[in-house]
Design an enzyme around this catalytic site. Structure first.
Site, PDB file in Angstrom:
ATOM      1  N   ASP A  10      51.566  17.561   7.380  1.00  0.00           N
ATOM      2  CA  ASP A  10      50.460  16.718   6.912  1.00  0.00           C
ATOM      3  C   ASP A  10      49.108  17.354   7.260  1.00  0.00           C
ATOM      4  O   ASP A  10      49.012  18.165   8.181  1.00  0.00           O
ATOM      5  CB  ASP A  10      50.588  15.329   7.572  1.00  0.00           C
ATOM      6  CG  ASP A  10      49.802  14.274   6.822  1.00  0.00           C
ATOM      7  OD1 ASP A  10      49.326  14.539   5.696  1.00  0.00           O
ATOM      8  OD2 ASP A  10      49.653  13.160   7.374  1.00  0.00           O
ATOM      9  N   HIS A  27      47.034  22.886   0.175  1.00  0.00           N
ATOM     10  CA  HIS A  27      48.489  23.025   0.024  1.00  0.00           C
ATOM     11  C   HIS A  27      48.876  24.507  -0.033  1.00  0.00           C
ATOM     12  O   HIS A  27      49.908  24.912   0.491  1.00  0.00           O
ATOM     13  CB  HIS A  27      48.963  22.307  -1.237  1.00  0.00           C
ATOM     14  CG  HIS A  27      48.749  20.812  -1.184  1.00  0.00           C
ATOM     15  ND1 HIS A  27      49.109  20.063  -0.094  1.00  0.00           N
ATOM     16  CD2 HIS A  27      48.194  19.938  -2.069  1.00  0.00           C
ATOM     17  CE1 HIS A  27      48.794  18.790  -0.309  1.00  0.00           C
ATOM     18  NE2 HIS A  27      48.232  18.684  -1.508  1.00  0.00           N
ATOM     19  N   LEU A 121      69.223  31.242   9.360  1.00  0.00           N
ATOM     20  CA  LEU A 121      68.452  29.997   9.417  1.00  0.00           C
ATOM     21  C   LEU A 121      68.806  29.201   8.166  1.00  0.00           C
ATOM     22  O   LEU A 121      68.964  29.778   7.086  1.00  0.00           O
ATOM     23  CB  LEU A 121      66.944  30.329   9.401  1.00  0.00           C
ATOM     24  CG  LEU A 121      65.962  29.166   9.239  1.00  0.00           C
ATOM     25  CD1 LEU A 121      65.915  28.327  10.517  1.00  0.00           C
ATOM     26  CD2 LEU A 121      64.545  29.690   8.926  1.00  0.00           C
TER      27      LEU A 121
HETATM   28  C1  FPP Z   1      50.706  16.525   3.122  1.00  0.00           C
HETATM   29  O1  FPP Z   1      49.325  16.770   3.280  1.00  0.00           O
HETATM   30  C2  FPP Z   1      51.348  17.656   2.471  1.00  0.00           C
HETATM   31  C3  FPP Z   1      52.002  17.592   1.294  1.00  0.00           C
HETATM   32  C4  FPP Z   1      52.157  16.338   0.532  1.00  0.00           C
HETATM   33  C5  FPP Z   1      52.567  18.797   0.675  1.00  0.00           C
HETATM   34  C6  FPP Z   1      53.158  19.847   1.540  1.00  0.00           C
HETATM   35  C7  FPP Z   1      53.423  21.007   0.698  1.00  0.00           C
HETATM   36  C8  FPP Z   1      53.200  22.293   0.995  1.00  0.00           C
HETATM   37  C9  FPP Z   1      52.746  22.778   2.318  1.00  0.00           C
HETATM   38  C10 FPP Z   1      53.368  23.262  -0.129  1.00  0.00           C
HETATM   39  C11 FPP Z   1      54.340  24.307  -0.043  1.00  0.00           C
HETATM   40  C12 FPP Z   1      55.662  24.012   0.514  1.00  0.00           C
HETATM   41  C13 FPP Z   1      56.630  24.949   0.570  1.00  0.00           C
HETATM   42  C14 FPP Z   1      57.946  24.605   1.142  1.00  0.00           C
HETATM   43  C15 FPP Z   1      56.422  26.314   0.053  1.00  0.00           C
HETATM   44  P1  FPP Z   1      48.306  15.771   2.630  1.00  0.00           P
HETATM   45  O2  FPP Z   1      47.961  16.259   1.278  1.00  0.00           O
HETATM   46  O3  FPP Z   1      48.839  14.387   2.649  1.00  0.00           O
HETATM   47  O4  FPP Z   1      47.079  15.910   3.576  1.00  0.00           O
HETATM   48  P2  FPP Z   1      45.978  14.803   3.863  1.00  0.00           P
HETATM   49  O5  FPP Z   1      46.661  13.702   4.634  1.00  0.00           O
HETATM   50  O6  FPP Z   1      44.993  15.551   4.668  1.00  0.00           O
HETATM   51  O7  FPP Z   1      45.441  14.329   2.542  1.00  0.00           O
END
Ligand code: FPP
Length: 225
Positions: A10, A27, A121
């Site tokens: 997050d 992201h 892994l």
């Molecule tokens: C939450 O942060 C994150 C996500 C919903 C997406 C996570 C995805 C990745 C890191 C992309 C790539 C993944 C792989 C496996 C290659 P948020 O957007 O909710 O953050 P915020 O709370 O600050 O808005």
């Protein structure tokens, strides 16, 4: 066998917004963190790594962000499959596939097939994932014992360490069954800034915790001898 570490990645959006960048840039930076963590995970004693990439509730996000996230996942699969095979990383996706783009599903299946024999892994990425829905599906498929539920949820070992970055302290429908006795760690660090050093410190604290699984301290010490 190695530890099962599960991560709620997050804070990407806020990381980007704080830098006056579009959320998708956060992201993208988060995907770079994923690559770094995969690199070091086996040396840190991690055998299974489950990452929450897209929850079933994330469909509520603006369509550009959803499309951007799937694009990043596709890019990851396209670019990393060979490296995963070389490093001995087995890849699996957990979650629903029926609402994903057919091209992404094909890429997921190809990476799963290419890495099926890998054993260094086990990387599991949760995409269109809801723990409650996964449990309902297992019940619908007739699971009636703990072993059957675990098998229908993917057969991974129970989660040892559950980490959430980005400052919030909640589970957000992630691995509710598998985390029954997980040790929980919450850090304010945004996922793009999460380092292997911080992961190492978390694992060090994990190893110092007394895991009793419901038993009284003395009994657990006896049982572990
Ligand atoms: C939450 O942060 C994150 C996500 C919903 C997406 C996570 C995805 C990745 C890191 C992309 C790539 C993944 C792989 C496996 C290659 P948020 O957007 O909710 O953050 P915020 O709370 O600050 O808005």
């Amino acid at each position: 066998m190695g530890l099962h570490v599960a991560i709620i990645m997050d804070g990407n959006g806020r990381w980007a917004t704080a830098r006056r960048m579009p959320r998708i840039a956060g992201h993208r930076a988060g995907a770079a963190t994923v690559r770094r963590v995969i690199e070091e995970a086996p040396a840190m004693g991690i055998g299974t790594l489950t990452l929450y990439a897209f929850s079933s509730d994330n469909w509520k996000r603006p369509v550009e962000e959803v499309t951007g996230l799937f694009m990043l996942l596709g890019e990851f699969l396209e670019r990393e499959t060979r490296a995963l095979v070389e490093k001995g990383v087995r890849f699996s996706a957990i979650g629903r596939r029926d609402r994903l783009d057919a091209r992404l599903v094909r890429m997921i299946e190809e990476t799963e097939a290419a890495t099926v024999g890998c054993g260094t892994l086990h990387l599991r990425v949760a995409i269109d994932y809801s723990s409650r829905d996964a449990l309902l599906a297992a019940a619908r498929d007739g699971a009636s014992t703990r072993e059957e539920v675990s098998a229908l949820l993917g057969g991974a070992p129970d989660v040892d360490v559950l980490i959430r970055t980005g400052g919030e302290k909640r589970l957000s429908d992630f691995l509710l069954w598998e985390s029954a006795y997980a040790e929980l760690f919450f850090t304010a660090t945004a996922w793009p800034d999460f380092s292997n050093g911080e992961l190492g410190r978390i694992l060090e604290e994990f190893r110092s915790r007394d895991r009793r699984f419901g038993a009284a301290p003395a009994v657990a010490a006896f049982a572990l001898r």
